[in-house]
Write an enzyme that holds these catalytic residues in place. Structure first.
Site, PDB file in Angstrom:
ATOM      1  N   THR A 161     -11.238   4.660   5.506  1.00 22.85           N
ATOM      2  CA  THR A 161     -12.018   5.087   6.680  1.00 22.85           C
ATOM      3  C   THR A 161     -12.835   6.354   6.391  1.00 22.85           C
ATOM      4  OG1 THR A 161     -10.099   6.307   7.458  1.00 22.85           O
ATOM      5  CG2 THR A 161     -10.403   4.103   8.350  1.00 22.85           C
TER       6      THR A 161
ATOM      7  N   THR B 200     -10.190  -3.813  10.814  1.00 21.62           N
ATOM      8  CA  THR B 200     -10.310  -3.617  12.257  1.00 21.62           C
ATOM      9  C   THR B 200     -10.614  -4.919  13.011  1.00 21.62           C
ATOM     10  OG1 THR B 200     -10.963  -1.331  11.882  1.00 21.62           O
ATOM     11  CG2 THR B 200     -11.645  -2.298  13.976  1.00 21.62           C
TER      12      THR B 200
ATOM     13  N   ASN C 207       0.864  -1.180   0.000  1.00 15.81           N
ATOM     14  CA  ASN C 207       0.000   0.000   0.000  1.00 15.81           C
ATOM     15  C   ASN C 207       0.903   1.234   0.000  1.00 15.81           C
ATOM     16  OD1 ASN C 207      -1.418   2.254   1.610  1.00 15.81           O
ATOM     17  ND2 ASN C 207      -3.116   0.866   1.172  1.00 15.81           N
TER      18      ASN C 207
ATOM     19  N   ASN D 141      -3.169   4.256  -1.982  1.00 14.99           N
ATOM     20  CA  ASN D 141      -4.044   4.949  -1.031  1.00 14.99           C
ATOM     21  C   ASN D 141      -4.156   6.404  -1.466  1.00 14.99           C
ATOM     22  OD1 ASN D 141      -5.276   6.172   1.121  1.00 14.99           O
ATOM     23  ND2 ASN D 141      -3.692   5.672   2.623  1.00 14.99           N
TER      24      ASN D 141
ATOM     25  N   CYS E   7      -5.122  10.641   0.898  1.00 16.45           N
ATOM     26  CA  CYS E   7      -4.061  11.410   1.552  1.00 16.45           C
ATOM     27  C   CYS E   7      -4.186  12.865   1.132  1.00 16.45           C
ATOM     28  CB  CYS E   7      -2.688  10.929   1.106  1.00 16.45           C
ATOM     29  SG  CYS E   7      -2.447   9.185   1.329  1.00 16.45           S
TER      30      CYS E   7
HETATM   31  C1  LIG Z   1      -5.212   1.543  12.626  1.00 18.82           C
HETATM   32  C2  LIG Z   1      -5.544   1.642  11.162  1.00 18.82           C
HETATM   33  C3  LIG Z   1      -4.526   1.986  10.256  1.00 18.82           C
HETATM   34  C4  LIG Z   1      -4.814   2.076   8.886  1.00 18.82           C
HETATM   35  N1  LIG Z   1      -3.812   2.384   8.017  1.00 18.82           N
HETATM   36  C5  LIG Z   1      -4.070   2.425   6.672  1.00 18.82           C
HETATM   37  C6  LIG Z   1      -3.019   2.672   5.741  1.00 18.82           C
HETATM   38  O1  LIG Z   1      -1.843   2.828   6.098  1.00 18.82           O
HETATM   39  N2  LIG Z   1      -3.345   2.731   4.406  1.00 18.82           N
HETATM   40  C7  LIG Z   1      -4.643   2.530   3.967  1.00 18.82           C
HETATM   41  O2  LIG Z   1      -4.903   2.584   2.756  1.00 18.82           O
HETATM   42  N3  LIG Z   1      -5.650   2.267   4.846  1.00 18.82           N
HETATM   43  C8  LIG Z   1      -5.396   2.219   6.168  1.00 18.82           C
HETATM   44  N4  LIG Z   1      -6.411   1.943   7.047  1.00 18.82           N
HETATM   45  C9  LIG Z   1      -7.769   1.703   6.534  1.00 18.82           C
HETATM   46  C10 LIG Z   1      -8.087   0.201   6.436  1.00 18.82           C
HETATM   47  O3  LIG Z   1      -7.187  -0.451   5.567  1.00 18.82           O
HETATM   48  C11 LIG Z   1      -9.548  -0.017   5.952  1.00 18.82           C
HETATM   49  O4  LIG Z   1      -9.712   0.563   4.675  1.00 18.82           O
HETATM   50  C12 LIG Z   1     -10.565   0.603   6.898  1.00 18.82           C
HETATM   51  O5  LIG Z   1     -10.162   0.473   8.240  1.00 18.82           O
HETATM   52  C13 LIG Z   1     -11.951  -0.007   6.734  1.00 18.82           C
HETATM   53  O6  LIG Z   1     -11.951  -1.389   6.959  1.00 18.82           O
HETATM   54  P1  LIG Z   1     -12.285  -2.053   8.413  1.00 18.82           P
HETATM   55  O7  LIG Z   1     -13.577  -1.437   8.883  1.00 18.82           O
HETATM   56  O8  LIG Z   1     -12.408  -3.515   8.131  1.00 18.82           O
HETATM   57  O9  LIG Z   1     -11.147  -1.729   9.305  1.00 18.82           O
HETATM   58  C14 LIG Z   1      -6.143   1.847   8.419  1.00 18.82           C
HETATM   59  C15 LIG Z   1      -7.150   1.498   9.345  1.00 18.82           C
HETATM   60  C16 LIG Z   1      -6.868   1.389  10.687  1.00 18.82           C
HETATM   61  C17 LIG Z   1      -7.975   1.011  11.638  1.00 18.82           C
END
Ligand SMILES: Cc1cc2nc3c(=O)[nH]c(=O)nc-3n(C[C@H](O)[C@H](O)[C@H](O)COP(=O)(O)O)c2cc1C
Length: 307
Positions: free
Chosen positions: A197, A270, A103, A131, A134
Site C-alpha cells: 500500500t 481490496t 506472508n 513483507n 515494516c
Molecule cells: C486490510 C488490508 C490488510 C493488509 N495486510 C497486509 C499484510 O498483512 N501484509 C502485506 O504484505 N500486505 C498487506 N496488505 C497489502 C495488500 O496485500 C496489497 O499489497 C495492497 O492492498 C495493494 O493491492 P490492492 O489494491 O489489490 O488491495 C493489506 C491490505 C489491506 C487492504
C-alpha cells in the site's frame, strides 16, 4: 490452453501455480474464510495474512477509511502469530490442492530470520512472501523496504534460513524501487511482489484530527492501479526473476495489463472486500480473453507491452 506459471525457477522445490491468480495478503484471511464463496482450490495460490513472531492485536480503531477509489487501512498486522499458524492453519493447508504462501513481517532482522527458520519444512507452506514494508525498530522506524541495503539484508537472512521459495514484497513508499528490486534479487529472492500500500491519511474535519486511530494508513484499491502498473513495468526492465503484480486489480482486464507490463502472476486484494468472488472472476475473465484472442499459453502475454 496452458495457464500454469512458475514463480521460482531457480529454487529446488520450485513454485508452480496452475494459473497466475493469487490473493493479496491481509485481504483473504487464511483462505478458509472464503471457502463458502467459491472453490478456492481453483486459484493459482493463496497468500495468508501477514504473520509475526508473536500474536498481535493491531492498531487502535478506527482502522479503515473508504476513499473515492479504494480504502485506507491501518490494521497494524493483527495476526495469530507464527506458532499458532503452524499448529492451527498449516495442517489444513497441507490437505489443499492450492499452494499457500505465508506472508511474514518483522520489526527486526532477527524476526525475519526466526520466522523463515520456523516455517521451513512445515507441511502446507509452499513458500514465503516477505513483507518489507515494516518499520525497523532498530533504525528509527524507517521501513526496511525503503532502502536497498536494508531490503537486501532482510532478503539475505530469509534466504539463508529457508529452502522454501522466497518472494520479496516491495513497498512503493520509496523513490528507488528499481534499485531496491535489483538489490533484493542479488540477495537471493526467487520472485518479487509489487506493490504494497501507499502511505496516506484522511482528516476528520469536525474533530480536526486524523481519522485513523494510528494517524496514517496504507492506500489500496483501484485508485493505485496505474502507480502499481508503472512500478511493475519499470522493475520488469531491470530484473529477470518473476514479478507478481499487485495493486488495484479488480477485473481480468486489470490483471492482463499487469501481465503485459511484465508480471508473471497477479494478486487480487481490496477487490475481494467488495466482491468476495473477485479472484475467481478475474481467473474466469483471463480464460475468456485467451480463448477470444486464440492464445494457447498465458506466458505469451508476459511482458508484451515492452516489445
Ligand atoms: C486490510 C488490508 C490488510 C493488509 N495486510 C497486509 C499484510 O498483512 N501484509 C502485506 O504484505 N500486505 C498487506 N496488505 C497489502 C495488500 O496485500 C496489497 O499489497 C495492497 O492492498 C495493494 O493491492 P490492492 O489494491 O489489490 O488491495 C493489506 C491490505 C489491506 C487492504
Amino acid at each position: 490452453m496452458n495457464l500454469s506459471i512458475q514463480l521460482a525457477p531457480e529454487n529446488k522445490k520450485g513454485l508452480k501455480l496452475a494459473n497466475p491468480v493469487m490473493t493479496a495478503s491481509g485481504t483473504f484471511g487464511y483462505g478458509t474464510e472464503y471457502e463458502h464463496h467459491f472453490d478456492i482450490q481453483k486459484l493459482g495460490a493463496i497468500v495468508c495474512k501477514g504473520t509475526t513472531p508473536e500474536p498481535r492485536e493491531g492498531n487502535p480503531q478506527p482502522r479503515i477509511v473508504e476513499t473515492t477509489d479504494g480504502m485506507l487501512n491501518s490494521i497494524g498486522l493483527q495476526n495469530i502469530g507464527v506458532d499458532a499458524l503452524i499448529i492451527e492453519k498449516a495442517p489444513v493447508w497441507a490437505g489443499w490442492q492450492v499452494p499457500v504462501i505465508v506472508n511474514i513481517a518483522g520489526s527486526t532482522i532477527d524476526d525475519y530470520a526466526l520466522l523463515a527458520a520456523k516455517l521451513d519444512k512445515v507441511a502446507g507452506v509452499a513458500g514465503l512472501e516477505v513483507n518489507i514494508s515494516c518499520p525497523n525498530v532498530r533504525a528509527g522506524g524507517a521501513e526496511f523496504g525503503a532502502n536497498p541495503d536494508a531490503a537486501a539484508k532482510v532478503t539475505g537472512v530469509v534466504r539463508k534460513a529457508t529452502s522454501l521459495p522466497v518472494i520479496v514484497k516491495l513497498t512503493p513508499n520509496t523513490g528507488e524501487i528499481v534499485r531496491i528490486a535489483e538489490a533484493v534479487t542479488a540477495a537471493g529472492a526467487d520472485a518479487l511482489c509489487l506493490i504494497n500500500t501507499l502511505k496516506g491519511i484522511a482528516i476528520d474535519i469536525k474533530e480536526h484530527k486524523a481519522l485513523l486511530g494510528n494517524g496514517y494508513g496504507g492506500l489500496s484499491g483501484p485508485g493505485i492501479k496505474p502507480v502499481a502498473l508503472y512500478m511493475v513495468y519499470e522493475v520488469a526492465k531491470s530484473v529477470d526473476i518473476p514479478i507478481i503484480g499487485c495493486g488495484g486489480i479488480t477485473t481480468a482486464n486489470d490483471a492482463i495489463e499487469f501481465l503485459m507490463a511484465g508480471a508473471t502472476a497477479i494478486e487480487v486484494g481490496t477487490a475481494s472486500f467488495k466482491n468476495p468472488r473477485a479472484p475467481m472472476d478475474v481467473l474466469e475473465g483471463i480464460e475468456k480473453f485467451l480463448l477470444q484472442e486464440k492464445i494457447q499459453d498465458i506466458r505469451e502475454l508476459i511482458g508484451v507491452a515492452h516489445h
